[in-house]
Design a protein around this motif. Structure first.
Motif, short mmCIF file in Angstrom:
data_model
loop_
_atom_site.label_atom_id
_atom_site.label_comp_id
_atom_site.label_asym_id
_atom_site.label_seq_id
_atom_site.Cartn_x
_atom_site.Cartn_y
_atom_site.Cartn_z
N ALA A 1 0.83 -1.21 0.00
CA ALA A 1 0.00 0.00 0.00
C ALA A 1 0.86 1.26 0.00
N PRO A 2 0.69 2.13 -0.98
CA PRO A 2 1.50 3.35 -1.01
C PRO A 2 0.90 4.45 -0.15
N LEU A 3 1.75 5.27 0.39
CA LEU A 3 1.28 6.54 0.93
C LEU A 3 1.29 7.53 -0.21
N PRO A 4 0.30 8.39 -0.28
CA PRO A 4 0.23 9.30 -1.43
C PRO A 4 1.32 10.37 -1.38
N ASP A 5 1.86 10.67 -2.57
CA ASP A 5 2.73 11.83 -2.71
C ASP A 5 1.83 13.05 -2.79
N THR A 6 1.98 14.00 -1.87
CA THR A 6 0.96 15.02 -1.66
C THR A 6 1.52 16.43 -1.75
N TYR A 7 0.75 17.29 -2.44
CA TYR A 7 0.98 18.74 -2.41
C TYR A 7 -0.28 19.37 -1.84
N PHE A 8 -0.09 20.37 -0.96
CA PHE A 8 -1.26 20.94 -0.32
C PHE A 8 -1.03 22.41 0.01
N ALA A 9 -2.13 23.11 0.27
CA ALA A 9 -2.08 24.50 0.71
C ALA A 9 -3.28 24.77 1.58
N THR A 10 -3.11 25.63 2.57
CA THR A 10 -4.20 25.99 3.46
C THR A 10 -5.06 27.07 2.83
N VAL A 11 -6.38 26.85 2.85
CA VAL A 11 -7.34 27.82 2.32
C VAL A 11 -8.03 28.43 3.53
N ALA A 12 -7.83 29.70 3.77
CA ALA A 12 -8.35 30.33 4.98
C ALA A 12 -9.86 30.52 4.89
N GLY A 13 -10.56 29.95 5.86
CA GLY A 13 -11.95 30.29 6.08
C GLY A 13 -12.99 29.66 5.19
N SER A 14 -12.70 29.34 3.93
CA SER A 14 -13.76 28.88 3.03
C SER A 14 -13.16 28.04 1.91
N ASP A 15 -13.96 27.07 1.42
CA ASP A 15 -13.48 26.28 0.29
C ASP A 15 -13.64 27.01 -1.03
N PRO B 1 -10.22 26.72 11.62
CA PRO B 1 -11.30 27.27 10.80
C PRO B 1 -10.98 27.24 9.31
N ASN B 2 -9.96 26.48 8.92
CA ASN B 2 -9.46 26.51 7.55
C ASN B 2 -9.84 25.27 6.76
N TYR B 3 -9.59 25.35 5.46
CA TYR B 3 -9.70 24.23 4.55
C TYR B 3 -8.34 23.97 3.91
N ARG B 4 -8.21 22.80 3.28
CA ARG B 4 -6.96 22.51 2.59
C ARG B 4 -7.25 22.08 1.16
N LEU B 5 -6.52 22.68 0.24
CA LEU B 5 -6.45 22.16 -1.12
C LEU B 5 -5.39 21.06 -1.10
#
Length: 396
Positions: free
Chosen positions: A150-164, A220-224
């Protein structure tokens, strides 16, 4: 007793009537004793073809009912396993929230909890019935889940403040451009929302990666989040002069193994009617299962807070979507039960029709038997009386 020419005709007629009554009496006696009209098809010659047709249809109907019973058992086992997976995901979410809220990932032994949960998930997704694995699609002789791969995903992410619905400009993509992800290009503008970018990535065929905007639980944030589940490092670059990639953090996969799913892309199927083969059930590569496994894999290998928040996002996704899996199983069960009800109705009709052809009404037959017995006794008496007819007796 001597039959004379003068009495031959009447004697013969009476004898034939007596023999006919005796034969009918014998038939009725056999019918009342056995409950059947005849021991052979010859006795119901006019109805034989109809009987054979109904019996053939009933045999096929019984086979469809047997197939449906097997399908329902498999679906019940799948539903039970999925319910248990939901319980596991909910429990792991609670532990993660406790660990993240107090920075106590190590004290709560989240890695050990994750490993134990993975063992349970493996066992549930490798459920068997009658020696057949249920979650491997058409591959029923091989365990569908191998967590050693089972692989762990290679991930890129960023925090989205307050709303999607935050724009990419707020994430650092202040200049229009395009991302190249595993060889596929996605154009973007600063005014594009994070959710719209995720939809654009997922709508490519095939998607170069899996993108989502998930609540960052405990904040209170979201993540892309953009993830590559292949087990390989994601090939991602800016190709259109933009700067969105500068705003994305990289959480590299610590493993480059192949995927955990060892089954195929087929669905289980069964013939449950003359012209109807149903495809049913779910596979262990369902996104809800994959997210749960990915979250638990991350949880079992690291106490890094950022990684654990990504793990929590996976488990949240699993909790949100496992009910959809259960619903799919429930719909399949309902469809099968609808056809089952039709076959059960036909079974009742066919058995009644066969009974009408083969069986007799015993009380009515006994009453008729008594009538023919009386008639036969009368015939014997008439024959006896006719033997006494003579001119001498007539003149007396």
């Amino acid at each position: 007793m001597v039959t004379r020419v003068a009495t031959f005709t009447s004697h013969t007629l009476l004898s034939n009537l007596a023999l006919s009554n005796a034969a009918k009496l014998t038939d009725l006696s056999n019918q009342s004793a056995s409950g059947y009209k005849s021991r052979s098809y010859a006795g119901i010659a006019s109805d034989t073809q109809q009987l054979l047709n109904i019996e053939g249809s009933l045999t096929r109907n019984d086979q469809y009912l047997n197939n449906i019973t097997q399908v329902k058992l498999r679906l019940q086992n799948m539903e039970s396993a999925t319910d248990s997976l939901t319980d596991i995901a909910t429990r792991m979410k609670t532990l993660l929230l406790q660990g993240l809220s107090n920075s106590q990932a190590s004290d709560l032994n989240l890695d050990e909890e994750g490993n134990q949960a993975l063992d349970q998930v493996t066992s549930l997704l490798n459920t068997t019935l009658d020696g057949r694995y249920l979650f491997g699609g058409g591959t029923t002789d091989t365990a569908p889940v191998n967590l050693a791969a089972a692989p762990l995903p290679d991930t890129y992410f960023a925090t989205v403040a307050g709303s999607d619905s935050a724009t990419l400009g707020a994430l650092g993509g202040t200049t229009a451009g395009s991302l190249d992800i595993n060889g596929q290009t996605i154009a973007y503008t600063p005014g594009m929302t994070a959710k719209a970018l995720a939809n654009a990535i997922n709508s490519l065929s095939p998607p170069p990666a899996i993108a989502s905007v998930r609540a960052d639980v405990g904040t209170p944030n979201y993540r892309l989040v953009i993830e590559d589940f292949s087990g390989n490092a994601m090939a991602i670059s800016e190709t259109g002069g933009g700067n969105l990639l500068d705003g994305l953090s990289h959480n590299p996969a610590p493993s480059t193994d192949a995927g955990y799913y060892q089954g195929d892309q087929k669905q289980l199927s069964a013939r449950i009617d003359e012209d109807y083969s149903i495809k049913y059930g779910v596979r262990a590569d369902d996104p809800a299962f994959a997210s749960l496994i990915s979250g638990l894999q991350i949880m079992s290998k690291t106490t890094d807070e950022t990684s654990l928040r990504i793990a929590l996002g996976h488990i949240e996704y699993a909790i949100d979507n496992l009910p959809n899996v259960t619903s799919k199983i429930g719909i399949d069960t309902k469809n099968v039960e609808t056809v089952e009800s039709q076959h059960q109705d036909f079974s009742v009709f066919a058995n009644n029709a066969i009974s009408d052809i083969e069986n007799v009404d015993v009380p009515l037959t006994l009453a008729e038997l008594e009538q023919y017995n009386t008639a036969l006794q009368a015939s014997f008496l008439a024959i006896s009386k006719s033997a006494d007819n003579s001119l001498v007796n007539y003149l007396r």
